[in-house]
Motif scaffolding. Sequence first.
Motif, PDB file in Angstrom:
ATOM      1  N   ASP A   8       0.825  -1.227   0.000  1.00 36.88           N
ATOM      2  CA  ASP A   8       0.000   0.000   0.000  1.00 36.88           C
ATOM      3  C   ASP A   8       0.850   1.264   0.000  1.00 36.88           C
ATOM      4  N   LEU A   9       1.944   1.258  -0.750  1.00 39.82           N
ATOM      5  CA  LEU A   9       2.889   2.380  -0.705  1.00 39.82           C
ATOM      6  C   LEU A   9       2.352   3.597  -1.444  1.00 39.82           C
ATOM      7  N   VAL A  10       2.352   4.719  -0.743  1.00 39.95           N
ATOM      8  CA  VAL A  10       1.997   6.018  -1.313  1.00 39.95           C
ATOM      9  C   VAL A  10       3.125   6.985  -0.970  1.00 39.95           C
ATOM     10  N   PHE A  11       3.541   7.769  -1.971  1.00 33.20           N
ATOM     11  CA  PHE A  11       4.527   8.817  -1.706  1.00 33.20           C
ATOM     12  C   PHE A  11       4.094  10.093  -2.390  1.00 33.20           C
ATOM     13  N   LEU A  12       4.027  11.171  -1.624  1.00 31.26           N
ATOM     14  CA  LEU A  12       3.631  12.470  -2.134  1.00 31.26           C
ATOM     15  C   LEU A  12       4.837  13.406  -2.154  1.00 31.26           C
ATOM     16  N   TYR A  13       5.117  13.972  -3.334  1.00 35.71           N
ATOM     17  CA  TYR A  13       6.049  15.092  -3.406  1.00 35.71           C
ATOM     18  C   TYR A  13       5.259  16.354  -3.101  1.00 35.71           C
ATOM     19  N   ARG A  14       5.735  17.126  -2.135  1.00 30.66           N
ATOM     20  CA  ARG A  14       5.012  18.334  -1.748  1.00 30.66           C
ATOM     21  C   ARG A  14       5.823  19.566  -2.110  1.00 30.66           C
ATOM     22  N   LYS A  15       5.206  20.455  -2.880  1.00 36.27           N
ATOM     23  CA  LYS A  15       5.832  21.733  -3.210  1.00 36.27           C
ATOM     24  C   LYS A  15       5.345  22.793  -2.229  1.00 36.27           C
ATOM     25  N   LYS A  16       6.293  23.602  -1.741  1.00 38.26           N
ATOM     26  CA  LYS A  16       5.933  24.624  -0.758  1.00 38.26           C
ATOM     27  C   LYS A  16       6.346  26.005  -1.234  1.00 38.26           C
ATOM     28  N   ASP A  17       5.625  27.000  -0.760  1.00 40.32           N
ATOM     29  CA  ASP A  17       6.000  28.378  -1.096  1.00 40.32           C
ATOM     30  C   ASP A  17       7.045  28.882  -0.098  1.00 40.32           C
ATOM     31  N   GLU A  18       7.422  30.152  -0.217  1.00 51.22           N
ATOM     32  CA  GLU A  18       8.493  30.701   0.615  1.00 51.22           C
ATOM     33  C   GLU A  18       8.134  30.748   2.090  1.00 51.22           C
ATOM     34  N   ASN A  19       6.833  30.624   2.377  1.00 52.50           N
ATOM     35  CA  ASN A  19       6.400  30.633   3.776  1.00 52.50           C
ATOM     36  C   ASN A  19       6.230  29.227   4.344  1.00 52.50           C
ATOM     37  N   GLY A  20       6.563  28.229   3.523  1.00 53.69           N
ATOM     38  CA  GLY A  20       6.448  26.850   3.978  1.00 53.69           C
ATOM     39  C   GLY A  20       5.075  26.252   3.800  1.00 53.69           C
ATOM     40  N   ASN A  21       4.172  26.947   3.138  1.00 57.02           N
ATOM     41  CA  ASN A  21       2.832  26.422   2.886  1.00 57.02           C
ATOM     42  C   ASN A  21       2.844  25.497   1.678  1.00 57.02           C
ATOM     43  N   ILE A  22       2.135  24.385   1.794  1.00 58.75           N
ATOM     44  CA  ILE A  22       2.064  23.424   0.685  1.00 58.75           C
ATOM     45  C   ILE A  22       1.201  24.006  -0.430  1.00 58.75           C
ATOM     46  N   THR A  23       1.787  24.111  -1.628  1.00 58.56           N
ATOM     47  CA  THR A  23       1.065  24.662  -2.774  1.00 58.56           C
ATOM     48  C   THR A  23       0.644  23.581  -3.775  1.00 58.56           C
ATOM     49  N   GLN A  24       1.299  22.432  -3.706  1.00 59.69           N
ATOM     50  CA  GLN A  24       0.971  21.365  -4.646  1.00 59.69           C
ATOM     51  C   GLN A  24       1.426  20.022  -4.095  1.00 59.69           C
ATOM     52  N   GLU A  25       0.637  18.993  -4.307  1.00 58.42           N
ATOM     53  CA  GLU A  25       1.020  17.633  -3.949  1.00 58.42           C
ATOM     54  C   GLU A  25       0.994  16.770  -5.199  1.00 58.42           C
ATOM     55  N   ILE A  26       2.086  16.067  -5.431  1.00 59.93           N
ATOM     56  CA  ILE A  26       2.181  15.171  -6.583  1.00 59.93           C
ATOM     57  C   ILE A  26       2.257  13.736  -6.059  1.00 59.93           C
ATOM     58  N   ARG A  27       1.310  12.913  -6.479  1.00 63.21           N
ATOM     59  CA  ARG A  27       1.249  11.523  -6.018  1.00 63.21           C
ATOM     60  C   ARG A  27       2.194  10.682  -6.887  1.00 63.21           C
ATOM     61  N   ALA A  28       3.465  10.640  -6.510  1.00 63.48           N
ATOM     62  CA  ALA A  28       4.479   9.967  -7.327  1.00 63.48           C
ATOM     63  C   ALA A  28       4.348   8.455  -7.282  1.00 63.48           C
ATOM     64  N   VAL A  29       3.981   7.919  -6.132  1.00 69.25           N
ATOM     65  CA  VAL A  29       3.718   6.485  -5.975  1.00 69.25           C
ATOM     66  C   VAL A  29       2.340   6.362  -5.364  1.00 69.25           C
ATOM     67  N   ASP A  30       1.505   5.505  -5.940  1.00 65.09           N
ATOM     68  CA  ASP A  30       0.080   5.521  -5.598  1.00 65.09           C
ATOM     69  C   ASP A  30      -0.450   4.106  -5.339  1.00 65.09           C
ATOM     70  N   GLY A  31      -0.299   3.645  -4.097  1.00 65.46           N
ATOM     71  CA  GLY A  31      -0.894   2.363  -3.704  1.00 65.46           C
ATOM     72  C   GLY A  31      -0.202   1.150  -4.286  1.00 65.46           C
ATOM     73  N   VAL A  32       1.120   1.115  -4.265  1.00 67.94           N
ATOM     74  CA  VAL A  32       1.875   0.015  -4.875  1.00 67.94           C
ATOM     75  C   VAL A  32       2.048  -1.142  -3.891  1.00 67.94           C
ATOM     76  N   ASP A  33       1.758  -2.354  -4.374  1.00 72.05           N
ATOM     77  CA  ASP A  33       2.055  -3.605  -3.670  1.00 72.05           C
ATOM     78  C   ASP A  33       3.076  -4.372  -4.509  1.00 72.05           C
ATOM     79  N   MET A  34       4.092  -4.922  -3.849  1.00 70.48           N
ATOM     80  CA  MET A  34       5.120  -5.648  -4.595  1.00 70.48           C
ATOM     81  C   MET A  34       5.877  -6.563  -3.644  1.00 70.48           C
ATOM     82  N   GLU A  35       6.148  -7.776  -4.097  1.00 71.68           N
ATOM     83  CA  GLU A  35       6.983  -8.691  -3.344  1.00 71.68           C
ATOM     84  C   GLU A  35       8.107  -9.179  -4.252  1.00 71.68           C
TER      85      GLU A  35
END
Length: 283
Positions: A8-35
């Motif tokens: 169930d791996l999810v990884f979000l890249y979060r872009k922030k502005d100069e004040n540290g506020n999140i302006t964008q979330e990119i779902r780079a990995v979305d619910g991956v199962d692997m063995e």
Amino acid sequence: MNIIKVKDLVFLYRKKDENGNITQEIRAVDGVDMEVEKGSFIAILGHNGSGKSSLAKHINGILFPTEGHVKVNEMDTRDESKIWHIRQIAGMVFQNPDNQIIGSIVEEDVAFGPENLGVPTDEIWERVDRCLKAVNMEAFRESSPNKLSGGQKQRVAIAGIMAMEPECIVLDEPTAMLDPRGRQDVIDTIHELNEKKGITILLITHNMDEVIGADKVFVMDQGKVVMSGKPREIFTRVEEIKSYGLEIPHATELAYRLRQKGVNLPKDILTREELVEAICQLN
């Protein structure tokens, strides 16, 4: 026995502005199962931005899950107390060997990893000898890495990881910057390590011809695993593969086009030799 478990791996890249506020979330990995079974050769395919490199970096603990978990030999990568040991088990080779080679001569670079692990000096040089021989670079041990070709540098990078004696090597597009000869040298080296040394291989690539000999293939798109199976199973699904912006092995592509023209050829051709044999058997 599984050496790697991804759930169930999810990884979000979060872009922030100069004040540290999140302006964008990119779902780079979305619910991956692997063995991944110990000693196997696994290929992970996908176009640029599909999430395959982000997934690879979780296995070595370079990135950490936003959700879900990754376990290496049952150790959770989120456990900070285990991360050093995890990185000893799962070594990583990157796309550009210049980012990984730090020694002024080849043998010093290969010795760097085990030296930092506290390996005794005599054993370090035994490992250097053994690993350079394994990648056919022993003749260059006293050479400067700057004088090596791209393929040779990549083999030195692989030797440096091998010297740390990992059970698994993750290679993130290791041939992307190489010419055809260098690419083939590296792929041959990887297969030899898997077959003769029993090292688990995870090869991240978008080059279809590099994964023909893999035990299993995972195809990623938009952060998800959209296809999985043995290479022969995957590459019979030509239209589906192409719908994800990927090509197919050259021999498979030619056979596919010939079938479209009415030539009676098998759907599971992978190699040039198989294609030639099939054509020769036509009436």
